[in-house]
Design an enzyme around this catalytic site. Structure first.
Site, PDB file in Angstrom:
ATOM      1  N   LYS A 177      15.147 -10.794  56.867  1.00  0.00           N
ATOM      2  CA  LYS A 177      14.972 -11.625  58.055  1.00  0.00           C
ATOM      3  C   LYS A 177      16.105 -11.419  59.084  1.00  0.00           C
ATOM      4  CE  LYS A 177      12.302 -15.327  55.800  1.00  0.00           C
ATOM      5  NZ  LYS A 177      12.249 -16.778  55.512  1.00  0.00           N
ATOM      6  N   ASN A 210      17.141 -17.969  55.862  1.00  0.00           N
ATOM      7  CA  ASN A 210      17.406 -17.723  54.441  1.00  0.00           C
ATOM      8  C   ASN A 210      17.213 -16.266  54.024  1.00  0.00           C
ATOM      9  OD1 ASN A 210      14.673 -17.730  54.624  1.00  0.00           O
ATOM     10  ND2 ASN A 210      14.296 -19.337  53.116  1.00  0.00           N
ATOM     11  N   TYR A 245       2.761 -16.344  59.878  1.00  0.00           N
ATOM     12  CA  TYR A 245       3.102 -17.641  59.275  1.00  0.00           C
ATOM     13  C   TYR A 245       2.029 -18.705  59.544  1.00  0.00           C
ATOM     14  CZ  TYR A 245       7.790 -16.310  57.699  1.00  0.00           C
ATOM     15  OH  TYR A 245       8.852 -15.738  57.019  1.00  0.00           O
ATOM     16  N   GLU A 263      -0.376  -9.461  53.065  1.00  0.00           N
ATOM     17  CA  GLU A 263       0.851  -9.244  53.842  1.00  0.00           C
ATOM     18  C   GLU A 263       1.195  -7.756  53.952  1.00  0.00           C
ATOM     19  OE1 GLU A 263       2.622 -13.655  52.725  1.00  0.00           O
ATOM     20  OE2 GLU A 263       3.718 -11.900  52.015  1.00  0.00           O
ATOM     21  N   HIS A 269      12.088 -12.941  52.898  1.00  0.00           N
ATOM     22  CA  HIS A 269      10.757 -13.467  52.575  1.00  0.00           C
ATOM     23  C   HIS A 269      10.197 -12.631  51.446  1.00  0.00           C
ATOM     24  CE1 HIS A 269       6.450 -14.432  52.885  1.00  0.00           C
ATOM     25  NE2 HIS A 269       6.275 -13.132  52.740  1.00  0.00           N
TER      26      HIS A 269
END
Ligand code: RTP
Ligand code: MG
Length: 140
Positions: A11, A114, A51, A128, A117
């Site tokens: 990320k 964080n 998302y 995905e 993913h």
């Protein structure tokens, strides 16, 4: 357990801090093979689509803005029990709850920023992977 593929994102908080290699090393140390990898920058529409499952959650807007704030690295990881193994290496969503030695314990800044993913089930992994990669890019 059979060989599986899972989808991973490094990320924006992690690419920004130049942690791509250190995070990839954690995957490899856990026995996961990086069979596809590319650095991209999402548009807002792409982030919102990816998302979409979280569109009603209070953090949706913040999450999408974060995900487009810097380039990301999208990868396909392959290995035995890859989906569960990757989530184990990632650690809990909230770094304050993540186990020692996990990516989020070591690198994540907050529950939102964080660092990684990872897909949560075989169906979402397949969706995905197909969202970001063509068959030609998967050369495992
Ligand atoms: P991921 O989907 O990114 O692998 O993470 P996850 O399964 O552990 O977490 P999930 O519940 O699916 O949430 C997706 C991402 O949304 C952000 N989030 N922010 N501010 C908050 O309370 C909050 N909660 C979740 C995180 O970036 C999380 O990874
Ligand atoms: Mg999730």
């Amino acid at each position: 357990m059979a060989i599986q593929r899972t989808f991973s994102i490094i990320k924006p908080d992690a690419t920004k801090r130049n942690l791509t290699g250190q995070i990839a090393a954690k995957f490899e140390e856990a026995g996961l093979r990086i069979v596809a990898s590319k650095r991209i920058q999402l548009t807002l529409a792409q982030a919102q689509k990816f998302y979409g499952v979280h569109s009603e959650r209070p953090f949706f807007g913040e999450l999408c803005e974060f995900m487009i704030s810097e380039p990301i690295v999208v990868q396909v990881l392959e290995g035995e029990d890859a989906i569960a193994k990757n989530r184990e290496v990632m650690g809990a969503t909230n770094p304050a709850e993540a186990a020692e030695g996990t990516i989020r314990k070591e690198f994540a800044l907050s529950i939102g920023e964080n660092s990684v993913h990872g897909s949560d089930a075989p169906e979402t992994a397949a969706e995905e992977i197909a969202f970001f990669f063509s068959g030609l890019e998967l050369v495992g």
